[in-house]
Structure formats: C-alpha cells, structure tokens
Design an enzyme around this catalytic site. Structure first.
Site, PDB file in Angstrom:
ATOM      1  N   HIS A 106      -9.330 -10.295  -8.342  1.00 41.33           N
ATOM      2  CA  HIS A 106     -10.496 -10.057  -7.479  1.00 41.33           C
ATOM      3  C   HIS A 106     -11.506 -11.210  -7.512  1.00 41.33           C
ATOM      4  O   HIS A 106     -12.720 -10.981  -7.473  1.00 41.33           O
ATOM      5  CB  HIS A 106     -11.182  -8.744  -7.856  1.00 41.33           C
ATOM      6  CG  HIS A 106     -10.386  -7.518  -7.529  1.00 41.33           C
ATOM      7  ND1 HIS A 106      -9.484  -7.456  -6.492  1.00 41.33           N
ATOM      8  CD2 HIS A 106     -10.361  -6.284  -8.117  1.00 41.33           C
ATOM      9  CE1 HIS A 106      -8.936  -6.238  -6.446  1.00 41.33           C
ATOM     10  NE2 HIS A 106      -9.447  -5.519  -7.421  1.00 41.33           N
ATOM     11  N   HIS A 175     -14.004  -2.223  -1.949  1.00 41.21           N
ATOM     12  CA  HIS A 175     -13.376  -1.586  -3.107  1.00 41.21           C
ATOM     13  C   HIS A 175     -14.043  -0.250  -3.466  1.00 41.21           C
ATOM     14  O   HIS A 175     -14.254   0.055  -4.648  1.00 41.21           O
ATOM     15  CB  HIS A 175     -13.427  -2.538  -4.308  1.00 41.21           C
ATOM     16  CG  HIS A 175     -12.352  -2.318  -5.332  1.00 41.21           C
ATOM     17  ND1 HIS A 175     -12.376  -1.275  -6.229  1.00 41.21           N
ATOM     18  CD2 HIS A 175     -11.214  -2.997  -5.602  1.00 41.21           C
ATOM     19  CE1 HIS A 175     -11.320  -1.339  -7.021  1.00 41.21           C
ATOM     20  NE2 HIS A 175     -10.589  -2.380  -6.655  1.00 41.21           N
ATOM     21  N   GLU A 306      -7.470  -0.333  -0.221  1.00 42.18           N
ATOM     22  CA  GLU A 306      -7.995  -1.693  -0.177  1.00 42.18           C
ATOM     23  C   GLU A 306      -7.202  -2.557   0.811  1.00 42.18           C
ATOM     24  O   GLU A 306      -6.174  -3.136   0.450  1.00 42.18           O
ATOM     25  CB  GLU A 306      -7.923  -2.327  -1.562  1.00 42.18           C
ATOM     26  CG  GLU A 306      -8.529  -1.500  -2.690  1.00 42.18           C
ATOM     27  CD  GLU A 306      -8.127  -2.036  -4.053  1.00 42.18           C
ATOM     28  OE1 GLU A 306      -8.079  -3.278  -4.228  1.00 42.18           O
ATOM     29  OE2 GLU A 306      -7.848  -1.217  -4.950  1.00 42.18           O
TER      30      GLU A 306
END
Length: 342
Positions: A106, A175, A306
C-alpha cells in the site's frame, strides 16, 4: 440538495490540524478527513429507513496514525504488494520502502493514508488534492493526485486522477471496511461476484498465476455467506478472503464487480469500477485494532472491496495492463458504490 457541515478539526500529533467535513444528500452521508483521504463514517438506510454508519473508523488522528489497517483511507502510490519492494524501469532500479516482510504494501510505511491532503468542496461532494514528492517511499517522480467523493442519490462515487513527471506505477484504492449491520461481525453477510478468475499467490501475497474460480471456494457466483471464511480449508492459510479477483473489463469501462448484502439489515452494496481487479479482504487480521469509543475491533468485523491495478503488476506486466504511468499520461480510477435495501 447536498448539505455540508464543517466539523471541529482534530489535532495532528505530528503538528497542525486535520480538517473534517460531513456531506449529506438526505439518503447517504459521509464524513471525510484531510488525513489520508479517510472516509471516517458512511451512513445509509436499512429496510426500516433507519440510517447507521457502515464503515469502521477511529475517534482521533492519533488512533488512525497508530494503526496499520488503513481504515477508510486511500492506499497509494501503489495499492497492494510490490515484490521485494523493488521496481525497475528501462534498466533503472528503484528500491522502495519495506513494510510487509520484504515487500512494499500500500505504498509503504508512510503511504498516502498518512498524508495530509488539501480539502475543498464540490457541488455534490468534496475534492482532495495531494502532491507526493520525488522519492517518496522510494517511488520515482513527483506525483499529483486528485480525489473526488461525490454523493448522487444512493451512490457514492470515488474518482481519482494522478499525473507524474517521471515514469512510475500508480494504483490507488479506497480501503473502507464495510459492515452493513453496524455490528461486531460481517460473517453473516453474503458476497456475490461473477469474476471468473483470481490470482493465486505465494506465502507473501505476491501473484503467481491467473486461476479459474470454477470449482473452488473463490467462486462467488452463488453469493456464499462469509462464514465460509472460517470453515473452508482452502482459506485456512489466509484466515479468510484476501484475494484479488480479476475484472473482465479490457476497455476500462465502469462495470459491475459484485454485491455485498446482509439479510439482517436488508442493506446491500453493489460495486462498479473501471479498475482491472478487486481485492476482497475479509478483515482477517483486524483483531486488536483500536476503533471508535476505544473499542477493540474484532476479526471479520468489516469487509474491504478494493478496486485497483493488479498486485506486483509493475514487475509482472504480463499479468494485466501495464500500470506504469508516463509523464503527460493521466491515471484515472472511478468506482461507484450503490447502496440499496433488499
């Protein structure tokens, strides 16, 4: 008509303030933070017409900064995993921040979820802007990001644009962890998706191959109850869903991925996206994360859907469309979250 309410700012323990704003169109409402582009709250009605907050969050900036679950935040510059935290473009190597074993997850330990975004309003929502400097978490080039959250009827639109002045892979995702009952568990939810393929992964979550879902527990066409996460032997290693499902969407159109629903509240959430994949994460490792009112979140308390580029596609370009963004090109992500009552 959309109503805007500016809320009291939070103190950022690193210095300065974090802006907060609530947007309400009478059907849906969201609270957005300038920290991380976070959606702290999202209210939607149930079958009785009663609205409740359906996303997990925290009560202070410090609580958000002290957790690594990316609650409600934008993940970037590159969502999901990059193998060995390494990139190579035309023979030039780049070493990224390592924050997930030997990999980069991420966008690194100081990813977009921890940045302060500039926050402004739109007629039907808010616009957030972020400038990420060259070398941020090891990524090449200066990167400018525009993020819009808009409320239209029973839909939340999430739209993101990005540009760079040096070639860089870009993959941004929202998210949020959804719990359609505003309860302690999402295991009673059902998830229906028509994806025909998913990515098999190694033990570090790095893609190995595209694999058909047919005759596997990853076939979501019948809308299984999410209790399957605790019973299916195939999900034992990951303790539930943490899998990348591939969209059959080569033209990059806004296309339906699937529907999350709860028979208890009667709510459903249908996701449409132009992205090539959707990572489904069942909150398998949420246990111990601090949430609202100093309550400890539980395993499987929320579900993430996501939309994103494929994990490690920057290094495995044969997997899908090349995620490397060149100067003068524009990255575009649009997703629509449709809330209904069934």
């Amino acid at each position: 008509m959309v109503r805007f309410t500016v809320l009291a700012p939070w103190q950022d323990p690193r210095g300065g303030e974090i802006e907060r704003i609530r947007i309400d169109n009478g059907t849906l409402a969201i609270e957005v933070l300038s920290l991380g582009g976070i959606i702290r709250s999202l209210w939607a009605p149930d079958k009785q017409g009663e609205r409740a907050n359906l996303v997990l969050g925290c009560d202070s900036a410090a609580d958000y900064l002290n957790q690594d679950a990316h609650l409600g935040a934008i993940a970037g510059r590159y969502a999901n995993r990059i193998a060995n935290a390494e990139l190579n473009h035309q023979g030039e190597p780049f070493k990224l921040n390592t924050n997930h074993g030997k990999h980069c997850l991420h966008g690194g330990s100081e990813g977009f979820n921890r940045k302060i975004w500039q926050l402004g309003t739109l007629p039907d929502g808010v616009r957030l802007m972020l400038k990420s400097p060259d070398g941020d978490m090891g990524f090449p080039g200066n990167c400018t990001v525009q993020l819009d959250y808009r409320l239209v009827g029973n839909n939340l639109y999430v739209e993101m644009f990005a540009s760079v002045d040096k070639a860089c892979p870009i993959s941004l995702t929202q998210h949020s962890y959804f719990n359609l009952d505003a309860s302690q568990s999402s295991l009673n939810h059902h998830l229906t998706a028509k994806a025909t393929h998913y990515l098999t992964m190694d033990d570090g979550g790095i893609p190995i191959a595209k694999t058909p879902v047919k005759r596997t527990v990853l076939d979501l066409s019948a809308g299984p109850e999410l209790t399957i996460q605790t019973t299916a032997p195939e999900l034992k290693t990951t303790q539930g869903f943490d899998h990348c499902f591939l969209m059959d969407n080569p033209a990059g159109e806004l296309k339906r991925f699937g529907t999350l629903s709860s028979p208890l509240s009667g709510r459903s959430l249908t996701l449409y996206t132009n992205q090539p994949s959707v990572q489904v994460y069942g909150g398998n490792f949420l246990a111990g994360t601090l949430g609202r009112k100093q309550q400890i979140l539980g395993q499987y308390q929320g579900v993430c859907l996501e939309p994103q580029q494929l994990p490690d596609a920057a290094n495995q370009r044969e997997l899908a469309q090349d995620p490397w963004l060149e100067p003068k090109q524009v990255y575009h992500h649009i997703s629509r979250y449709q809330f209904d009552v069934v």
